[in-house]
Design a protein around this motif. Structure first.
Motif, short mmCIF file in Angstrom:
data_model
loop_
_atom_site.label_atom_id
_atom_site.label_comp_id
_atom_site.label_asym_id
_atom_site.label_seq_id
_atom_site.Cartn_x
_atom_site.Cartn_y
_atom_site.Cartn_z
N ALA A 261 0.92 -1.10 0.05
CA ALA A 261 -0.27 -0.10 -0.01
C ALA A 261 0.97 1.42 0.37
O ALA A 261 0.24 1.72 -0.30
CB ALA A 261 -0.99 0.17 0.85
N GLU A 262 1.77 1.34 0.95
CA GLU A 262 2.98 2.13 0.81
C GLU A 262 3.44 2.46 -0.24
O GLU A 262 3.43 3.81 -0.69
CB GLU A 262 3.75 2.42 1.57
N PHE A 263 4.23 1.16 -0.98
CA PHE A 263 4.23 1.55 -2.55
C PHE A 263 3.95 1.88 -3.89
O PHE A 263 4.35 2.94 -4.09
CB PHE A 263 4.44 0.30 -2.89
N LEU A 264 2.51 2.05 -3.01
CA LEU A 264 1.77 2.53 -4.53
C LEU A 264 1.43 4.07 -4.46
O LEU A 264 1.41 4.20 -5.48
CB LEU A 264 0.61 1.56 -4.31
N MET A 265 1.33 4.14 -2.34
CA MET A 265 0.73 5.23 -2.95
C MET A 265 1.82 6.03 -3.13
O MET A 265 2.19 7.64 -3.45
CB MET A 265 0.74 5.52 -1.18
N ASP A 266 3.32 6.23 -2.73
CA ASP A 266 4.59 6.57 -3.00
C ASP A 266 4.66 7.09 -4.74
O ASP A 266 4.56 8.02 -4.96
CB ASP A 266 6.04 6.00 -2.78
N PHE A 267 4.48 5.49 -5.32
CA PHE A 267 4.28 6.00 -6.73
C PHE A 267 2.77 6.30 -7.85
O PHE A 267 3.49 7.23 -8.53
CB PHE A 267 4.85 4.56 -7.50
N LEU A 268 1.99 6.67 -7.24
CA LEU A 268 0.89 6.73 -7.93
C LEU A 268 0.88 8.58 -7.16
O LEU A 268 0.88 9.28 -8.17
CB LEU A 268 -0.49 6.64 -6.72
N LYS A 269 1.51 9.19 -6.52
CA LYS A 269 1.79 10.07 -6.29
C LYS A 269 2.77 11.32 -7.00
O LYS A 269 2.32 12.50 -6.95
CB LYS A 269 2.12 10.47 -4.87
N SER A 270 3.81 10.40 -7.59
CA SER A 270 4.90 10.52 -8.01
C SER A 270 4.62 10.27 -10.16
O SER A 270 5.06 11.41 -10.67
CB SER A 270 6.28 10.44 -7.79
N ARG A 271 4.37 9.18 -9.67
CA ARG A 271 4.21 9.01 -11.40
C ARG A 271 2.76 8.45 -12.08
O ARG A 271 3.08 7.92 -13.00
CB ARG A 271 4.38 7.28 -10.99
#
Length: 143
Positions: free
Chosen positions: A104-114
């Motif tokens: 979930a954290e991985f998804l949030m970090d990548f969604l926010k930036s990519r």
């Protein structure tokens, strides 16, 4: 896996109905439009249909493979959203909680930036595009 890019509000309980199957852990995160300045009235998000869904699906696929997720859900809204409205939701289902939380954290970090969304803050003095933040890029480095 379910990916939805939509202008309409979503119901968290309805979105999670049947999610996760026999997973031992389900982690959810829901983001809301916040006002860090005290002057923002709304946030407007633009995207390119098709391209945005493909990008989010690719990010979700990486998470699913890396953490052996049994299910992934990403809902992201676009259009004009008022402060306090739900903007997105991520849910991950895995055998164990650590994998579900990390994914979930991985998804949030990548969604926010990519994820290809363009954001514009709207306030009483007009509107301005939201610039990328160094802190968001820093968050990606841990993955």
């Amino acid at each position: 896996m379910r990916i939805a890019v939509q202008p309409e509000p979503f119901d968290q309980a309805e979105a999670l109905r049947g999610f996760g199957g026999t997973a031992g852990a389900i982690v959810t995160f829901t983001g809301v439009v916040r006002d860090d300045t005290g002057r923002m009235q709304a946030l407007e998000l633009e995207h390119y249909p098709g391209m945005t869904e493909r990008a989010i699906t690719a990010i979700a696929g990486k998470a699913q493979a890396r953490w052996s997720l049994s299910d992934v859900l990403v809902i992201h809204r676009y259009g004009r959203l008022a402060v306090g409205e739900q903007i997105m939701m991520v849910a991950t289902a895995a055998r164990h909680r650590r994998e579900a939380f990390e994914a979930a954290e991985f998804l949030m970090d990548f969604l926010k930036s990519r994820a290809p969304f363009w954001k514009k803050e709207i306030g009483p003095d007009g509107q301005s595009w939201v610039a990328a933040k160094d802190s968001d890029e820093d968050a990606l480095r841990r993955w």
